[in-house]
Motif scaffolding. Structure first.
Motif, PDB file in Angstrom:
ATOM      1  N   GLY A 182       0.793  -1.227   0.000  1.00  0.00           N
ATOM      2  CA  GLY A 182       0.000   0.000   0.000  1.00  0.00           C
ATOM      3  C   GLY A 182       0.819   1.268   0.000  1.00  0.00           C
ATOM      4  N   LYS A 183       2.143   1.141  -0.203  1.00  0.00           N
ATOM      5  CA  LYS A 183       3.021   2.317  -0.158  1.00  0.00           C
ATOM      6  C   LYS A 183       3.731   2.562  -1.484  1.00  0.00           C
ATOM      7  N   ASP A 184       3.168   2.026  -2.561  1.00  0.00           N
ATOM      8  CA  ASP A 184       3.755   2.191  -3.896  1.00  0.00           C
ATOM      9  C   ASP A 184       5.205   1.721  -3.938  1.00  0.00           C
ATOM     10  N   ALA A 185       5.476   0.594  -3.304  1.00  0.00           N
ATOM     11  CA  ALA A 185       6.824   0.034  -3.307  1.00  0.00           C
ATOM     12  C   ALA A 185       7.178  -0.470  -4.703  1.00  0.00           C
ATOM     13  N   PHE A 186       8.456  -0.730  -4.911  1.00  0.00           N
ATOM     14  CA  PHE A 186       8.932  -1.207  -6.210  1.00  0.00           C
ATOM     15  C   PHE A 186       8.239  -2.514  -6.584  1.00  0.00           C
ATOM     16  N   GLN A 187       7.637  -2.543  -7.745  1.00  0.00           N
ATOM     17  CA  GLN A 187       6.923  -3.700  -8.285  1.00  0.00           C
ATOM     18  C   GLN A 187       5.764  -4.152  -7.395  1.00  0.00           C
ATOM     19  N   GLU A 188       5.168  -3.213  -6.679  1.00  0.00           N
ATOM     20  CA  GLU A 188       3.942  -3.546  -5.947  1.00  0.00           C
ATOM     21  C   GLU A 188       2.750  -3.363  -6.876  1.00  0.00           C
ATOM     22  N   ILE A 189       1.841  -4.322  -6.864  1.00  0.00           N
ATOM     23  CA  ILE A 189       0.607  -4.216  -7.649  1.00  0.00           C
ATOM     24  C   ILE A 189      -0.492  -4.951  -6.893  1.00  0.00           C
ATOM     25  N   ASP A 190      -1.692  -4.435  -6.976  1.00  0.00           N
ATOM     26  CA  ASP A 190      -2.833  -5.070  -6.311  1.00  0.00           C
ATOM     27  C   ASP A 190      -3.363  -6.198  -7.196  1.00  0.00           C
ATOM     28  N   ILE A 191      -2.639  -7.306  -7.221  1.00  0.00           N
ATOM     29  CA  ILE A 191      -3.013  -8.399  -8.124  1.00  0.00           C
ATOM     30  C   ILE A 191      -4.288  -9.103  -7.661  1.00  0.00           C
ATOM     31  N   THR A 192      -4.578  -9.083  -6.358  1.00  0.00           N
ATOM     32  CA  THR A 192      -5.842  -9.681  -5.907  1.00  0.00           C
ATOM     33  C   THR A 192      -7.027  -8.855  -6.406  1.00  0.00           C
ATOM     34  N   GLY A 193      -6.869  -7.535  -6.414  1.00  0.00           N
ATOM     35  CA  GLY A 193      -7.932  -6.682  -6.941  1.00  0.00           C
ATOM     36  C   GLY A 193      -8.092  -6.824  -8.442  1.00  0.00           C
ATOM     37  N   ILE A 194      -6.970  -6.914  -9.148  1.00  0.00           N
ATOM     38  CA  ILE A 194      -7.003  -7.037 -10.607  1.00  0.00           C
ATOM     39  C   ILE A 194      -7.692  -8.326 -11.036  1.00  0.00           C
ATOM     40  N   THR A 195      -7.408  -9.413 -10.321  1.00  0.00           N
ATOM     41  CA  THR A 195      -7.923 -10.725 -10.742  1.00  0.00           C
ATOM     42  C   THR A 195      -9.257 -11.093 -10.100  1.00  0.00           C
ATOM     43  N   LEU A 196      -9.805 -10.211  -9.288  1.00  0.00           N
ATOM     44  CA  LEU A 196     -11.071 -10.523  -8.612  1.00  0.00           C
ATOM     45  C   LEU A 196     -12.180 -10.946  -9.583  1.00  0.00           C
ATOM     46  N   PRO A 197     -12.341 -10.288 -10.746  1.00  0.00           N
ATOM     47  CA  PRO A 197     -13.428 -10.694 -11.653  1.00  0.00           C
ATOM     48  C   PRO A 197     -13.131 -11.962 -12.454  1.00  0.00           C
ATOM     49  N   ILE A 198     -11.884 -12.449 -12.435  1.00  0.00           N
ATOM     50  CA  ILE A 198     -11.525 -13.582 -13.300  1.00  0.00           C
ATOM     51  C   ILE A 198     -10.980 -14.770 -12.505  1.00  0.00           C
ATOM     52  N   THR A 199     -11.280 -14.814 -11.218  1.00  0.00           N
ATOM     53  CA  THR A 199     -10.922 -15.968 -10.392  1.00  0.00           C
ATOM     54  C   THR A 199     -12.149 -16.409  -9.599  1.00  0.00           C
ATOM     55  N   LYS A 200     -12.166 -17.679  -9.212  1.00  0.00           N
ATOM     56  CA  LYS A 200     -13.217 -18.128  -8.307  1.00  0.00           C
ATOM     57  C   LYS A 200     -13.018 -17.509  -6.929  1.00  0.00           C
ATOM     58  N   HIS A 201     -11.763 -17.332  -6.563  1.00  0.00           N
ATOM     59  CA  HIS A 201     -11.427 -16.719  -5.275  1.00  0.00           C
ATOM     60  C   HIS A 201      -9.951 -16.353  -5.322  1.00  0.00           C
ATOM     61  N   ASN A 202      -9.534 -15.436  -4.472  1.00  0.00           N
ATOM     62  CA  ASN A 202      -8.102 -15.201  -4.335  1.00  0.00           C
ATOM     63  C   ASN A 202      -7.742 -14.855  -2.899  1.00  0.00           C
ATOM     64  N   TYR A 203      -6.476 -15.061  -2.579  1.00  0.00           N
ATOM     65  CA  TYR A 203      -5.982 -14.890  -1.214  1.00  0.00           C
ATOM     66  C   TYR A 203      -4.721 -14.030  -1.212  1.00  0.00           C
ATOM     67  N   MET A 204      -4.523 -13.295  -0.115  1.00  0.00           N
ATOM     68  CA  MET A 204      -3.207 -12.765   0.206  1.00  0.00           C
ATOM     69  C   MET A 204      -2.815 -13.387   1.546  1.00  0.00           C
ATOM     70  N   VAL A 205      -1.721 -14.123   1.554  1.00  0.00           N
ATOM     71  CA  VAL A 205      -1.283 -14.828   2.762  1.00  0.00           C
ATOM     72  C   VAL A 205      -0.517 -13.848   3.645  1.00  0.00           C
ATOM     73  N   MET A 206      -1.077 -13.512   4.791  1.00  0.00           N
ATOM     74  CA  MET A 206      -0.468 -12.501   5.649  1.00  0.00           C
ATOM     75  C   MET A 206       0.355 -13.086   6.792  1.00  0.00           C
ATOM     76  N   GLY A 207       0.541 -14.398   6.793  1.00  0.00           N
ATOM     77  CA  GLY A 207       1.387 -15.024   7.803  1.00  0.00           C
ATOM     78  C   GLY A 207       1.716 -16.443   7.387  1.00  0.00           C
ATOM     79  N   ALA A 208       2.935 -16.882   7.687  1.00  0.00           N
ATOM     80  CA  ALA A 208       3.346 -18.238   7.307  1.00  0.00           C
ATOM     81  C   ALA A 208       2.448 -19.294   7.945  1.00  0.00           C
ATOM     82  N   ALA A 209       1.899 -18.984   9.112  1.00  0.00           N
ATOM     83  CA  ALA A 209       1.024 -19.938   9.802  1.00  0.00           C
ATOM     84  C   ALA A 209      -0.268 -20.195   9.029  1.00  0.00           C
ATOM     85  N   ASP A 210      -0.631 -19.274   8.133  1.00  0.00           N
ATOM     86  CA  ASP A 210      -1.868 -19.428   7.350  1.00  0.00           C
ATOM     87  C   ASP A 210      -1.645 -20.164   6.028  1.00  0.00           C
ATOM     88  N   MET A 211      -0.393 -20.392   5.663  1.00  0.00           N
ATOM     89  CA  MET A 211      -0.076 -20.881   4.318  1.00  0.00           C
ATOM     90  C   MET A 211      -0.749 -22.217   3.996  1.00  0.00           C
TER      91      MET A 211
END
Length: 227
Positions: A108-137
């Motif tokens: 969310g800070k416009d870092a190098f090569q950051e892109i909201d790929i979950t937002g981009i692919t929302l209409p063309i996936t059944k579901h998508n995830y962002m894994v925010m912790g290794a325990a959730d993987m």
């Protein structure tokens, strides 16, 4: 047993029966690629462009009947998957797209090569995830494969921040999938089936237009018998 997020991902892919994946490495994915040589049962096919990885995973799923897996880094690597993901979505091919993402503190800070790929692919996936912790993987991977391969098959995207690949957590693969809001229908509605049968029986010149759903459901023999 404590493992890095990258190794938990590899272990989880093996639990789901993955034998081959298609990908192209990049900065956000390097911890995953560093772990990959320790898992020789996971065959990685290096493509020349991420779009090729997505189409290859789609083709693999269509031919094998298994879930296809493609891998790409953050930013342009992830966006290069979009056309292949869309094709899999429109043609009901089970696919898992794994993308790297910038480290969690930089999201969310416009870092190098950051892109909201979950937002981009929302209409063309059944579901998508962002894994925010290794325990959730492990849970995310199990759910993603379940969603991709059940009901009407399709692609699911898993976005993983770089530091989650490095973070360590206890690895325990869940015994079963628990998704309260996801209950795909496997059987036809009796009333609708009776209506369809009545229309077919009353038709003077019936025409069957069969789609990929016949192949997905393994109903080729039944279709020929109906014809």
């Amino acid at each position: 047993m404590k493992l890095s997020g990258a190794k938990i991902l590899c272990e989880s892919l093996l639990k789901e029966g993955v034998e081959v994946m298609f990908g192209f490495p990049g900065g956000a994915l390097l911890p995953f690629y560093d772990a990959l040589p320790e898992y020789p049962r996971l065959r990685h096919i290096l493509v020349r462009h991420e779009q090729g990885a997505a189409h290859a995973a789609d083709g693999y799923a269509r031919v094998s009947g298994k879930v296809g897996v493609c891998v790409a880094t953050s930013g342009p690597g992830a966006t290069n998957l979009v056309t292949g993901i869309a094709a899999a979505y429109l043609d009901s091919s089970p696919m898992i797209a794994i993308t790297g993402q910038v480290a969690r503190p930089f999201i969310g800070k416009d870092a190098f090569q950051e892109i909201d790929i979950t937002g981009i692919t929302l209409p063309i996936t059944k579901h998508n995830y962002m894994v925010m912790g290794a325990a959730d993987m492990a849970t995310v991977v199990q759910e993603a494969f379940h969603i991709a391969s059940t009901g009407r098959p399709g692609p699911v995207l898993i976005d993983v921040p770089r530091d989650v690949f490095i973070e360590e957590a206890e690895f325990r693969y869940p015994d079963r999938v628990i998704l309260r809001g996801y209950k795909p229908t496997f059987h036809g509605h009796p009333t609708q089936m009776k209506k369809a049968a009545k229309l077919i029986n009353e038709a003077r010149r019936p025409l069957i237009i069969a789609g990929r759903g016949v192949l997905i459901s393994g109903a080729s023999v039944e279709l020929r018998e109906l014809a």
